[in-house]
Design a protein around this motif. Structure first.
Motif, PDB file in Angstrom:
ATOM      1  N   VAL B  61       0.926 -12.380   0.869  1.00 46.62           N
ATOM      2  CA  VAL B  61       0.172 -12.774   2.590  1.00 46.62           C
ATOM      3  C   VAL B  61       0.604 -11.753   3.194  1.00 46.62           C
ATOM      4  CG1 VAL B  61      -0.516 -14.289   2.289  1.00 46.62           C
ATOM      5  CG2 VAL B  61      -0.876 -14.093   0.292  1.00 46.62           C
ATOM      6  N   HIS B  62       1.802 -12.099   3.088  1.00 46.75           N
ATOM      7  CA  HIS B  62       3.006 -11.655   4.692  1.00 46.75           C
ATOM      8  C   HIS B  62       3.039 -10.128   4.654  1.00 46.75           C
ATOM      9  CE1 HIS B  62       3.610 -16.166   3.524  1.00 46.75           C
ATOM     10  NE2 HIS B  62       3.329 -16.444   5.200  1.00 46.75           N
ATOM     11  N   ASP B  63       2.237  -9.550   3.724  1.00 43.82           N
ATOM     12  CA  ASP B  63       2.620  -7.971   3.661  1.00 43.82           C
ATOM     13  C   ASP B  63       1.650  -6.584   5.137  1.00 43.82           C
ATOM     14  OD1 ASP B  63       3.999  -4.582   3.948  1.00 43.82           O
ATOM     15  OD2 ASP B  63       3.347  -5.393   1.439  1.00 43.82           O
ATOM     16  N   ASP B  64       2.640  -7.171   6.174  1.00 46.77           N
ATOM     17  CA  ASP B  64       2.068  -6.333   7.081  1.00 46.77           C
ATOM     18  C   ASP B  64       1.492  -5.069   6.554  1.00 46.77           C
ATOM     19  OD1 ASP B  64       3.185  -7.782   9.149  1.00 46.77           O
ATOM     20  OD2 ASP B  64       4.665  -7.063   9.972  1.00 46.77           O
ATOM     21  N   ARG B  65       1.410  -4.201   5.810  1.00 47.05           N
ATOM     22  CA  ARG B  65       1.156  -3.144   4.932  1.00 47.05           C
ATOM     23  C   ARG B  65      -0.545  -3.405   4.713  1.00 47.05           C
ATOM     24  NH1 ARG B  65       4.623   1.532   2.403  1.00 47.05           N
ATOM     25  NH2 ARG B  65       2.669   2.156   2.783  1.00 47.05           N
ATOM     26  N   LEU B  66      -0.892  -4.527   3.780  1.00 50.30           N
ATOM     27  CA  LEU B  66      -1.185  -4.676   2.949  1.00 50.30           C
ATOM     28  C   LEU B  66      -2.721  -5.379   4.596  1.00 50.30           C
ATOM     29  CD1 LEU B  66      -2.653  -5.781   0.049  1.00 50.30           C
ATOM     30  CD2 LEU B  66      -2.894  -7.935   1.509  1.00 50.30           C
ATOM     31  N   THR B  67      -2.783  -4.975   5.574  1.00 51.48           N
ATOM     32  CA  THR B  67      -3.447  -5.597   6.373  1.00 51.48           C
ATOM     33  C   THR B  67      -3.805  -4.632   6.635  1.00 51.48           C
ATOM     34  OG1 THR B  67      -1.985  -7.553   7.094  1.00 51.48           O
ATOM     35  CG2 THR B  67      -4.640  -6.762   8.638  1.00 51.48           C
ATOM     36  N   GLN B  68      -3.175  -3.412   7.180  1.00 53.75           N
ATOM     37  CA  GLN B  68      -3.135  -2.682   7.666  1.00 53.75           C
ATOM     38  C   GLN B  68      -3.500  -1.458   6.741  1.00 53.75           C
ATOM     39  OE1 GLN B  68      -0.190   0.717   7.394  1.00 53.75           O
ATOM     40  NE2 GLN B  68      -1.723   2.090   9.332  1.00 53.75           N
ATOM     41  N   SER B  69      -3.449  -1.544   5.091  1.00 56.69           N
ATOM     42  CA  SER B  69      -4.158  -0.684   3.999  1.00 56.69           C
ATOM     43  C   SER B  69      -5.623  -1.298   4.008  1.00 56.69           C
ATOM     44  CB  SER B  69      -3.135  -0.547   2.938  1.00 56.69           C
ATOM     45  OG  SER B  69      -3.148  -1.004   2.080  1.00 56.69           O
ATOM     46  N   LEU B  70      -5.968  -2.466   4.680  1.00 61.22           N
ATOM     47  CA  LEU B  70      -7.058  -2.882   3.665  1.00 61.22           C
ATOM     48  C   LEU B  70      -8.204  -1.982   5.040  1.00 61.22           C
ATOM     49  CD1 LEU B  70      -8.412  -5.107   2.007  1.00 61.22           C
ATOM     50  CD2 LEU B  70      -7.737  -7.167   3.374  1.00 61.22           C
ATOM     51  N   THR B  71      -7.566  -3.019   6.199  1.00 58.71           N
ATOM     52  CA  THR B  71      -7.997  -1.591   7.232  1.00 58.71           C
ATOM     53  C   THR B  71      -8.491  -0.605   7.132  1.00 58.71           C
ATOM     54  OG1 THR B  71      -7.323  -3.129   9.035  1.00 58.71           O
ATOM     55  CG2 THR B  71      -8.276  -1.829  10.076  1.00 58.71           C
ATOM     56  N   VAL B  72      -8.003   0.119   7.309  1.00 55.26           N
ATOM     57  CA  VAL B  72      -7.953   1.839   6.002  1.00 55.26           C
ATOM     58  C   VAL B  72      -9.072   1.873   5.384  1.00 55.26           C
ATOM     59  CG1 VAL B  72      -6.769   3.727   6.168  1.00 55.26           C
ATOM     60  CG2 VAL B  72      -5.771   2.284   6.992  1.00 55.26           C
ATOM     61  N   THR B  73      -8.714   0.806   3.879  1.00 56.71           N
ATOM     62  CA  THR B  73      -9.447   0.962   3.244  1.00 56.71           C
ATOM     63  C   THR B  73     -10.726   0.561   2.967  1.00 56.71           C
ATOM     64  OG1 THR B  73      -8.009   0.261   1.770  1.00 56.71           O
ATOM     65  CG2 THR B  73     -10.332   0.698   0.685  1.00 56.71           C
ATOM     66  N   VAL B  74     -11.054  -0.506   4.480  1.00 58.27           N
ATOM     67  CA  VAL B  74     -12.565  -0.715   4.747  1.00 58.27           C
ATOM     68  C   VAL B  74     -13.550   0.064   6.489  1.00 58.27           C
ATOM     69  CG1 VAL B  74     -13.784  -2.170   5.830  1.00 58.27           C
ATOM     70  CG2 VAL B  74     -12.359  -2.737   4.979  1.00 58.27           C
ATOM     71  N   LEU B  75     -12.595   0.790   6.416  1.00 55.41           N
ATOM     72  CA  LEU B  75     -12.754   2.051   7.571  1.00 55.41           C
ATOM     73  C   LEU B  75     -13.433   3.487   6.646  1.00 55.41           C
ATOM     74  CD1 LEU B  75     -10.599   2.471  10.677  1.00 55.41           C
ATOM     75  CD2 LEU B  75     -13.015   2.344  10.246  1.00 55.41           C
ATOM     76  N   LEU B  76     -12.703   3.261   6.095  1.00 52.42           N
ATOM     77  CA  LEU B  76     -12.254   4.781   5.140  1.00 52.42           C
ATOM     78  C   LEU B  76     -13.975   4.073   4.377  1.00 52.42           C
ATOM     79  CD1 LEU B  76     -11.396   7.360   3.887  1.00 52.42           C
ATOM     80  CD2 LEU B  76     -10.762   6.260   1.809  1.00 52.42           C
ATOM     81  N   THR B  77     -14.152   2.919   3.358  1.00 58.12           N
ATOM     82  CA  THR B  77     -15.448   3.767   2.933  1.00 58.12           C
ATOM     83  C   THR B  77     -16.899   2.855   3.615  1.00 58.12           C
ATOM     84  OG1 THR B  77     -14.011   1.753   0.961  1.00 58.12           O
ATOM     85  CG2 THR B  77     -15.743   1.643   1.205  1.00 58.12           C
ATOM     86  N   VAL B  78     -16.387   2.993   4.989  1.00 54.84           N
ATOM     87  CA  VAL B  78     -17.272   2.311   5.582  1.00 54.84           C
ATOM     88  C   VAL B  78     -17.975   4.156   6.231  1.00 54.84           C
ATOM     89  CG1 VAL B  78     -18.804   1.582   7.591  1.00 54.84           C
ATOM     90  CG2 VAL B  78     -17.363   0.292   6.337  1.00 54.84           C
ATOM     91  N   THR B  79     -17.254   5.010   6.375  1.00 52.00           N
ATOM     92  CA  THR B  79     -17.306   6.673   7.211  1.00 52.00           C
ATOM     93  C   THR B  79     -17.324   6.979   5.744  1.00 52.00           C
ATOM     94  OG1 THR B  79     -15.619   5.664   8.379  1.00 52.00           O
ATOM     95  CG2 THR B  79     -16.430   7.749   8.635  1.00 52.00           C
TER      96      THR B  79
END
Lengths: 442, 288
Positions: B61-79
């Motif tokens: 929950v507190h891992d900044d990298r999770l938020t960041q990688s979630l963003t990348v994952t969503v962006l990658l999925t949508v694109t």
């Protein structure tokens, strides 16, 4: 069949299916457990080795040992398993937790075996070495010590020395009338001249990250001395706050901004031969790399390796605390013995072969510098005696030999550390952000 | 078998499902339960896992990298979804025509799908080498370059498969619809938007669910092309899980990420199915 009964029948079947499934799972599970202690008893000793060109030395050692009287006395034969390079640490970790664990395995000493030691999976070799003159006097003491944890020996040296060296392209240097630098100011001056001539000063395989690490290792040593990383290695994360680390990061940033590594370095890999090719073809004038660069070039660009490949020590940093003779890199690699081995006698008998003159000769013939005490007199038979002697003396005379950071610390620290180093090199973080991120690593 | 015999056999007995159920239980359900269990432990792969309660989940929950990688994952999925859907829809509809050259070309288009992901990633890695590749640029070293390279390589590999699905879907559309539209004076574009697209609704859902769930578990290409870099800019969730498990040997934390990934992917595909009406299985032939 009537609809109602068929319905009931189906419910029954479903339960039956689940029951059968559970039973099968249990049985399979039990069978799997039953076979788990098959390492014991059998005479064959399995050895995992990092699979690269240098394994031919180990292959010869295995053949020699299996035919020897020592193998007969210990009633065991060695079976060598070559594990492809990049997968090696993960494959070893998985195997060591499974029934198919190797009896003897290749490692880097230090942080790379700490977890195994803590899980009581290693044979303590301290007494074996003390009571055995072949092992005790066979190796350079500093190299034996570098493979130890908390003063206890868990490893026997089994490969060549791997100091990190600055290599240079002699023909490029000659064409631009340059001399190998001994100070940082001289190095910057050379950079300026090379860039004016449209040559990238340094080849760098940034895609692999560890070649980037080498720059920080040397800069921190030259600026702050070997004590800075020693403190970090011993588990004190506040050591990252040492001014030398910040200064080293700033120096790296200046080099990058200055174009010292060219533009595309973070897409270039060492492992796939990209960086060595850039260097050998004269697109870059220098290359900071482990001593294995010599055998890599010998394999890929033999003419370049034989005639144009030069080397020198990492320059001194003006006002820095580190001695120019200090070395970073890997002292060597080690064999360790799995505590669960079924034939400890055979395993140890095999390790003794690493101290033999035959083994050292094979290493020398492969272009490696053995860490055995008898090495110096064999160096004349090396494919390149000049390079061999340079390397041997470099390690012999080094006041400090800092183990590569990623091997010295625990894997759960080294992974984020490498990520932070990569962020610094690609400009995703500033030197001060780099330092504060590293201080946060436990 | 006569028709009456077939009727007597009735619906398949549940026993027939045993091999499938066993296979699924052993290779999917059991590992998932194990991963859920491991997510509450600290385990470095050696010895026994030690229970640590919710520690890994708190870290997650507190891992900044999770938020960041979630963003990348969503962006990658949508694109990836947008890129692959547009291209494979157009190619699929085009390939649904029945001329001979189309069959040959369709077969050639399909070739990338037959190669292994690793081989494809290695091939593009060589092509993108700044010194010896075809583009003399630091593609993989820049954030947008690395991201687009991953989208492109993924598309190159999977567009053939989705083209095939769309081709099949387009061939199912009754010819009479086009004939009627032609009589009413509809042109090619009008026919495409008013007949082909609506008729391909279910095909699009199937293909999209496969693409989106596929993108969430995308891994080899990232591992080989960028290793999550530059920095952590392409470190998608599966890569983060791999790094935690097989580089840091923190299998407890890796299991927490894995569990999170399974739950997210399942929830997402359920939502997709619900939103698109796929679950209701409305016929594309309504009103015919």
């Amino acid at each position: 069949m009537e609809p109602n009964t068929s319905n009931g029948g189906r419910t029954f079947s479903r339960r039956w299916v689940l029951g059968a499934g559970a039973t099968t799972l249990l049985t399979t599970g039990l069978t799997a457990c039953g076979s788990s202690d098959s390492t014991g008893g059998s005479g064959t000793v399995t050895a995992f080795v990092y699979g690269d060109d240098a394994t031919k030395v180990q292959v010869k050692a295995v053949t020699r040992f299996n035919a020897s009287a020592a193998a007969k006395t210990a009633k065991g034969k060695i079976k060598l398993e070559k594990v492809p390079g990049t997968d090696y640490p993960a494959k070893l970790r998985t195997a060591m937790g499974s029934p198919n664990a190797p009896d003897v395995f290749f490692n880097w000493g230090g942080g790379s075996i700490k977890a195994y030691q803590e899980a009581n999976q290693l044979v303590d070799l301290t007494d074996t070495i003390k009571s055995d003159p072949v092992l005790k006097d066979g190796f350079l003491p500093s190299v034996l010590a570098a493979g130890a944890l908390k003063g206890k020996n868990y490893g026997i040296p089994m490969r060549g020395m791997q100091p990190v060296i600055l290599f240079y392209n002699k023909s490029v240097f000659a064409a631009h009338k340059l001399q190998p630098p001994t100070t940082w100011a001289e190095l910057l001056d050379i950079n300026k001249k090379l860039k004016a001539a449209n040559i990238t000063p340094f080849a760098l395989g940034g895609a692999d990250i560890w070649p980037e690490l080498m720059w920080l290792e040397y800069l921190v040593d030259r600026i702050g001395g070997p004590d800075v990383f020693d403190k970090i290695k011993n588990g004190d994360a506040s050591g990252w706050g040492d001014p030398a680390v910040l200064k080293a990061a700033e120096t790296v940033k200046e080099l990058i901004d200055d174009g010292a590594f060219g533009k595309g370095f973070s897409s270039v890999s060492y492992v796939n031969g990209g960086a060595p090719a850039v260097f050998a073809k004269g697109k870059a004038a220098m290359h900071l790399m482990g001593s294995w660069e010599y055998s890599t070039q010998l394999g890929k660009f033999p003419d370049f390796a034989k005639t144009n490949l030069g080397w020198f020590a990492f320059p001194k940093y003006e006002g820095g605390a580190g001695d120019i003779r200090n070395v970073v890199g890997n002292p060597t690699n080690y064999w360790s013995v799995n505590a669960r081995t079924g034939n400890k006698d055979a395993a140890i008998a095999f390790l003794r072969d690493c101290a033999s003159e035959a083994y050292a000769k094979d290493l020398v013939a492969n272009g490696d510098i053995p860490t055995t005490s008898n090495a110096e007199k064999l160096l004349d038979s090396s494919p390149n005696p000049e390079f061999a002697k340079f390397q041997y003396q470099m390690v012999q005379q080094a006041p400090a030999f800092t183990l590569s950071w990623d091997q010295a610390v625990d894997p759960d620290v080294s992974t984020p550390m490498l990520t932070e180093i990569n962020k610094l090199f690609v400009g995703k973080s500033s030197p001060s952000q780099f330092v504060s991120a590293l201080k946060g690593l436990k | 078998m006569t028709q009456s015999a077939a009727a007597k056999a009735g619906r398949p007995h549940a026993v027939w499902a045993i091999p499938g159920v066993l296979f699924f239980a052993f290779f999917a359900v059991a590992p998932m339960i194990l991963a859920l269990y491991l997510s509450f432990t600290a385990w470095n792969g050696l010895g026994d896992p030690k229970p640590v309660g919710l520690a890994n989940w708190q870290k997650l929950v507190h891992d900044d990298r999770l938020t960041q990688s979630l963003t990348v994952t969503v962006l990658l999925t949508v694109t990836s979804w947008a890129f692959q859907t547009v291209v494979s829809l157009l190619l699929g509809v085009w390939a649904a025509g029945r001329q001979r050259n189309r069959a040959v070309l369709s077969a050639i288009f399909f070739v990338p799908f037959l190669l292994s992901s690793t081989a494809i990633a290695l091939l593009f890695y060589a092509l993108l080498d700044p010194n010896f590749g075809v583009i003399h640029q630091d593609t993989l070293g820049s954030t947008s370059g690395a991201f687009l390279a991953i989208v492109f390589v993924g598309g190159w590999q999977f567009i053939p498969f989705h083209t095939l699905i769309y081709q099949g879907g387009a061939r199912q559309i009754p010819e009479v619809l086009y004939q009627a539209a032609a009589i009413d004076g509809a042109g090619r574009y009008r026919q495409f938007f008013s007949i082909t697209l609506p008729q391909l609704r279910n095909t699009a859902t199937t293909s999209s669910v496969l693409m989106i769930v596929g993108s969430l578990t995308y891994f080899e290409t990232v591992l080989i092309l960028t290793q999550g870099g530059p920095g952590t800019d392409t470190a998608i969730l599966p890569y983060l899980m791999y790094e935690a498990g097989f580089k840091s040997y923190d299998f407890g934390y890796a299991s927490a990420i894995a569990t999170f990934l399974v739950v997210t992917a399942t929830a997402l595909s359920l939502v997709l199915v619900r939103l698109t009406g796929f679950g209701a299985m409305r016929s594309t032939r309504e009103g015919m």
